[in-house]
Design an enzyme around this catalytic site. Sequence first.
Site, short mmCIF file in Angstrom:
data_model
loop_
_atom_site.label_atom_id
_atom_site.label_comp_id
_atom_site.label_asym_id
_atom_site.label_seq_id
_atom_site.Cartn_x
_atom_site.Cartn_y
_atom_site.Cartn_z
N LYS A 116 -23.39 60.17 113.62
CA LYS A 116 -23.18 61.19 112.60
C LYS A 116 -24.36 62.15 112.48
CE LYS A 116 -20.10 58.46 109.63
NZ LYS A 116 -20.09 57.21 110.38
N GLU A 200 -26.99 61.36 102.42
CA GLU A 200 -26.41 62.66 102.10
C GLU A 200 -26.25 62.85 100.60
OE1 GLU A 200 -23.59 63.36 106.04
OE2 GLU A 200 -22.68 62.78 104.13
N HIS A 235 -13.71 53.72 100.07
CA HIS A 235 -13.95 54.70 101.13
C HIS A 235 -12.95 54.58 102.28
CE1 HIS A 235 -17.65 55.75 99.08
NE2 HIS A 235 -18.04 54.49 99.14
N ARG A 297 -10.70 60.56 118.68
CA ARG A 297 -9.56 59.71 119.02
C ARG A 297 -8.38 60.13 118.16
NH1 ARG A 297 -9.49 56.97 114.31
NH2 ARG A 297 -11.46 56.37 113.36
#
Length: 654
Positions: A116, A200, A235, A297
Amino acid sequence: MFSKILIANRGEIACRVIRTARKLGVRTVAVYSDADAHALHVEMADEAVHIGPSPVGESYLRGDKIIAAALATGAEAIHPGYGFLSENPDFVDQVVAAGLTFIGPSATSIRAMGLKDAAKRLMEKAGVPVVPGYHGEAQEIVLLASKAREIGYPVLIKARAGGGGKGMRKVEHPDDFSEALSGARREAKAAFGDDRVLVEKYVDKPRHIEVQVFGDNFGNAVHLYERDCSAQRRHQKVIEEAPAPGMTPELRKAMTDAAVKAAKAISYSGAGTIEFIVDASQGLKPDRFWFMEMNTRLQVEHPVTEMVTGTDLVEWQLRVASGEKLPKTQAEITLSGHAFEARIYAEDAAKGFLPATGTLYHLKFPDTVPEGATMRVETGVRAGDAISPYYDPMIAKLVVHAKDRPLALQALVAALRQTEVAGSTVNAAFLAALAADPDFSKGDVDTGLIGRHQQALTEIAPPNADIVAAAALAASGAGALPPSNDPWSSLAGYQHFHPAARRTRLHYGEHDITAKVSVRPDGRFAVTLDEPYGSTNAHDLRAAPRLARWPGHVTVFSGAVGYTFAVPDPLARADESAASSGSLRAPMPGLVKLVRVTPGETVTKGQPLLILEAMKMEHTIAAPHDGVIAEIATEGAQVTDGTVLVRFAEDVHA
């Protein structure tokens, strides 16, 4: 086009790929572990190869065994599905080195987006907006904590490898950062083999909107519009839809342009998803969305995109991988109507969405939807199959489509209310409640919606007298006999001048229920129940009961809720010596990941005692009351459902 492909996956995605391959005349090879020897995908494929024991590390993550199976069966290409090896660039290199085709992007593209932090730096260079945060290489806790303060709390700690909510923690206060970081690292290491994280800014009213992109090997890249995946618990997505509710033309153009720009930046080929986080606190605006990550994907929720664009994304994958150009240009891809997907999981929503196991003794999906709507069911199981602790506990995906959002939502609720599963705890009632939630119904959804409404969404009303009576009638065995005016044929037991009553015991939740089933002169059954239910004529129920009998249990369905009653064996004797009222048992099979206390230690109510890892997620087991620890499970122990994890001193002699 290929003549034969191997599917390096299991469950519903393997079945999904097989159906499209069959349509195209492509033969398929399935792979399976010990636990999946009799699985549906094995039955559906033209050939099947055993690749190892049940744990994924010994079977579905063994790239060498999968490639060997492909070569041995003459497969020309490998479709990875999603999860497992689908985003492993080393596996892609091995597939290509073996002379096979990987049905997906290149290893270079996967590596570019696989971490990420690196992906976000790449996107910044490409001019794609990125959420504020720290995406650097340094991982010292002092530095990460310092960066969190700079960003401003609340922050989100995220595993830099993988996704699905694993290795993710929201941190509200600096004092909680250290413990949250430790938990995120452990979970990330277990799930992805990489404990590195990024930090973040946590967006206050975030919406998760993603764009389906597709590229070929001729430099072409298109988008197939957006999906909204904001309805999440822990999540992880539970209901997805396309298009996103409230989407404006300005935001759609900005977001889809950014997504295609991201795909072209890495010369992407195949199906991919660009995930964005959107700040919806002031409505959807084109300057309030940021790149989160790219999934290189096919996504679990790809069917909603197929429904609104009239495409078969698996067919596109096979065509592009075999050397063809994209089947459509951007101008030829249009939106039509609205679609929802609901993921039915074996899990207990009322207990924090704990994964569940069990055998699917009864499994029935709806066969009708409201007029004007269409539906498809994506599943990899059938009645009689077991939900294994080794793999994701998803049972099926219900996908509906209609001309607009209200009609599609109506169809989704109707489908969930007709779904019947017995043998394992499932989340169908929770999904139906979520779909009917006023905020969700009007499209006012963000990733915190489920958390805010969790109690109301997971609360199940107790069974009413009709439901209990139906269960008692079924448990007694009398309900299996046809109503008759002849009392001799109505009940097996008969006393002189009047039919005998059958006494039945049921157990629901924490309650024992006694019922008496007898036959009336007109052949109808009467059920007399303990208080507070009172007497009920079981054949005058307001609606014909939908129910399932399975070993030791009866499940009565009322809408999307399945009320399961245990039917005690009258010959069985309870083992009183095994009672331990204050002991803590494992709520599911799992691994004791971390033990926080020792025997002899005094603990207080709510204090964390140990961490149980199940299905790649961590679950904290806390003390239910004050006490002294007498015994506690060993760190690293593999336990089954119901295993005693903790005994308190007062319970040792219980």
